[in-house]
Design a protein around this motif. Structure first.
Motif, short mmCIF file in Angstrom:
data_model
loop_
_atom_site.label_atom_id
_atom_site.label_comp_id
_atom_site.label_asym_id
_atom_site.label_seq_id
_atom_site.Cartn_x
_atom_site.Cartn_y
_atom_site.Cartn_z
N GLY A 162 0.55 -1.62 -0.17
CA GLY A 162 -0.24 0.24 -0.23
C GLY A 162 0.33 1.36 0.29
O GLY A 162 0.05 2.24 -0.01
N ASP A 163 2.22 1.21 0.20
CA ASP A 163 2.42 2.50 0.58
C ASP A 163 3.09 3.07 -0.80
O ASP A 163 3.36 2.06 -2.14
CB ASP A 163 4.69 2.04 0.95
CG ASP A 163 4.11 2.04 2.42
OD1 ASP A 163 3.30 2.11 2.85
OD2 ASP A 163 4.77 2.02 3.35
N SER A 164 2.80 4.70 -1.22
CA SER A 164 3.17 4.57 -2.69
C SER A 164 5.23 4.25 -2.97
O SER A 164 5.24 4.97 -3.79
CB SER A 164 3.10 6.15 -2.50
OG SER A 164 3.60 7.20 -2.27
N ARG A 165 5.70 4.29 -2.27
CA ARG A 165 7.22 4.59 -2.10
C ARG A 165 7.77 2.51 -1.99
O ARG A 165 7.05 1.77 -0.98
CB ARG A 165 7.87 4.54 -0.82
CG ARG A 165 9.52 4.70 -1.32
CD ARG A 165 10.39 5.60 -1.05
NE ARG A 165 10.24 7.08 -1.79
CZ ARG A 165 11.39 8.01 -0.96
NH1 ARG A 165 12.05 7.73 -0.60
NH2 ARG A 165 11.46 9.16 -2.33
N ALA A 166 8.31 2.34 -3.06
CA ALA A 166 8.32 0.43 -2.83
C ALA A 166 10.11 0.85 -2.86
O ALA A 166 10.58 1.26 -3.46
CB ALA A 166 7.84 -0.10 -4.55
N THR A 167 10.52 -0.62 -1.79
CA THR A 167 12.28 -0.21 -1.50
C THR A 167 12.27 -1.78 -1.55
O THR A 167 11.23 -2.64 -1.34
CB THR A 167 11.83 0.13 -0.34
OG1 THR A 167 11.23 -0.36 0.88
CG2 THR A 167 11.93 1.74 0.35
N PHE A 168 14.01 -1.49 -1.72
CA PHE A 168 14.11 -3.48 -2.03
C PHE A 168 15.41 -3.27 -1.64
O PHE A 168 16.33 -2.48 -1.66
CB PHE A 168 14.36 -3.85 -3.49
CG PHE A 168 12.08 -3.67 -4.50
CD1 PHE A 168 11.70 -4.79 -4.22
CD2 PHE A 168 12.40 -2.76 -4.95
CE1 PHE A 168 10.38 -4.62 -5.54
CE2 PHE A 168 11.00 -1.68 -5.25
CZ PHE A 168 10.29 -3.47 -5.57
N LEU A 169 16.20 -4.68 -1.34
CA LEU A 169 17.69 -4.59 -0.42
C LEU A 169 18.27 -5.72 -2.09
O LEU A 169 17.47 -6.91 -2.11
CB LEU A 169 17.97 -4.90 0.69
CG LEU A 169 16.73 -4.92 2.11
CD1 LEU A 169 17.29 -5.57 2.91
CD2 LEU A 169 17.66 -3.28 2.08
N ILE A 170 18.95 -4.90 -2.69
CA ILE A 170 19.24 -6.11 -3.77
C ILE A 170 20.99 -6.35 -3.36
O ILE A 170 21.62 -5.35 -3.25
CB ILE A 170 19.16 -5.02 -4.49
CG1 ILE A 170 17.68 -5.29 -5.21
CG2 ILE A 170 20.15 -5.46 -5.76
CD1 ILE A 170 17.78 -3.87 -5.69
N ARG A 171 21.24 -7.61 -3.31
CA ARG A 171 22.37 -7.93 -3.84
C ARG A 171 23.70 -7.53 -4.26
O ARG A 171 23.36 -7.66 -5.89
CB ARG A 171 22.80 -9.39 -3.25
CG ARG A 171 24.26 -10.27 -3.08
CD ARG A 171 23.54 -11.34 -2.71
NE ARG A 171 25.27 -12.07 -2.76
CZ ARG A 171 25.97 -13.57 -3.52
NH1 ARG A 171 24.91 -14.14 -3.72
NH2 ARG A 171 27.05 -13.46 -2.94
N ASN A 172 24.40 -6.90 -3.93
CA ASN A 172 25.36 -6.68 -4.46
C ASN A 172 26.36 -7.74 -6.03
O ASN A 172 26.83 -7.80 -4.95
CB ASN A 172 26.40 -5.24 -4.41
CG ASN A 172 27.64 -4.68 -5.15
OD1 ASN A 172 27.43 -4.60 -6.69
ND2 ASN A 172 28.28 -3.25 -4.79
N VAL A 173 26.11 -7.89 -6.07
CA VAL A 173 26.44 -9.12 -7.44
C VAL A 173 27.48 -8.63 -8.05
O VAL A 173 27.83 -7.90 -9.11
CB VAL A 173 26.03 -10.28 -7.71
CG1 VAL A 173 26.25 -10.83 -8.29
CG2 VAL A 173 24.58 -10.80 -6.73
N PRO A 174 29.27 -8.73 -7.94
CA PRO A 174 29.41 -8.51 -9.05
C PRO A 174 30.11 -9.07 -10.21
O PRO A 174 29.38 -9.76 -10.90
CB PRO A 174 31.51 -9.01 -8.49
CG PRO A 174 31.37 -9.09 -7.17
CD PRO A 174 29.88 -9.97 -6.77
#
Length: 347
Positions: free
Chosen positions: A162-174
């Motif tokens: 329901g939030d207007s801002r979607a957030t994500f944790l993304i693995r930093n893959v070389p």
């Protein structure tokens, strides 16, 4: 009055529909161009049978036992042609979404923030377009298109539904496709396309203690679940069952969002968490893997719902640990992810 019905199809696609008061789920779905399975629509054939995982409803008494037995009804099975919701509901539909002529939702948004949290993880925030509808169940994931490549990558929401801002944790893959885009080219204001939601890994109704097991950026869906529970508490629907999270990473500086977890401990009296670091050189008080720190008090003699999200080796290790220790939780939901493909789920 209208209720929100989440239809979870067997191919992982979720479609949300509105159901009017007094309306059957089948009629509501057809009104919104979702052709749920049916033959008779009179409670005779059982073709429209599904599993209601959450919500209140009335089935009436107009259907035949051959279509839905008392035992099936007691287990939560429903006939969508007879089911009249009296609350929001979540229903498992045992066919692929394509057979119901429903498409996966697609929305657009603008990059609001790209922030490195550690050498191992990046946080991405996307402001959804005004009026964009992006309903999802806490714990689900979505495909995000990587601009200029014709490809997408799949990530669990860390934000609440329901939030207007979607957030994500993304693995930093070389040399990773999305990692390279985020670290080298992405700037606030750029446009992104998102397709979904998808996945059978999501928070069910809490009726017993919960154990959450997160590995690395597998923390993301649990942040979404905790955000959801925090909002429910604000609305006077607090959860009294104990919820414990064990969050494991490889190195000390891979631990992220602990300030957010601390805040959840303040907001949710039944929530607690511990962190674990695998690096033997770490000075962290708890070293090793999550399987080394699942004490008896968080397993509740098996009377517990377990949610597990992390890389495949971690998921496999937990499955093996449960098997060798003879641990049989009341329910066990897990999602394993790899850097370059969509998640693999089981429930």
């Amino acid at each position: 009055m209208s209720y929100t019905i989440a239809l979870n199809f067997e191919d992982g696609v979720t479609r949300f529909i509105g159901c009017k008061e007094g309306e059957t789920v089948l009629d509501a779905a057809y009104r919104q161009k979702v052709n749920l399975p049916m033959d008779c629509s009179d409670g005779v054939c059982g073709t429209c049978k599904g599993l209601c995982e959450k919500g209140e409803f009335d089935l009436g008494d107009e259907y035949l036992d051959d279509a839905l037995s008392d035992e099936e009804a007691a287990d939560g099975l429903v006939l969508t042609c007879q089911m009249v919701p009296s609350s929001d509901c979540v229903i498992q539909v045992p066919v692929a979404s394509a057979l119901c002529k429903t498409a996966v939702g697609k929305v657009e948004g603008t990059v609001a923030m790209v922030e490195p949290l550690s050498e191992d993880s990046i946080e991405l925030a996307i402001d959804l377009d005004e009026g964009a509808e992006l309903a999802f169940l806490p714990g689900q994931y979505i495909h995000i298109d990587v601009p200029g490549t014709g490809e997408h990558r799949s990530y669990s929401f860390s934000s609440r539904p329901g939030d207007s801002r979607a957030t994500f944790l993304i693995r930093n893959v070389p040399d990773g496709l999305m990692s390279g885009y985020l670290t080298d080219r992405c700037q606030p204001g750029e446009r992104l396309s998102l397709t979904g939601p998808m996945g059978s890994f999501y928070l069910r109704e809490i009726t017993r203690p919960v154990l959450m097991l997160a590995g690395g950026t597998g923390l993301a869906p649990f942040l979404s679940m905790l955000e959801h529970l925090s909002r429910k508490r604000e609305e006077g629907q607090g959860c009294e069952q104990p919820i414990h999270l064990i969050y494991g990473v490889n190195k000390d500086d891979h631990l992220v969002k602990t300030d957010v977890l601390d805040a959840f401990q303040e907001q949710l009296p039944s929530f607690s968490y511990t962190t674990v670091v695998a690096d033997e050189a770490s000075e962290h008080p708890r070293k090793g893997y999550v399987t080394h720190h699942m004490d008896a008090e968080v397993l509740h003699d098996g009377d517990v719902d377990v949610y597990l999200c992390g890389p495949p080796p971690m998921v496999d290790a937990v499955l093996k640990h449960f098997d060798t220790q003879g641990i049989a939780p009341q329910s066990f939901h897990y999602e394993k992810f790899t850097p370059n493909q969509a998640s693999e789920e089981a429930a």
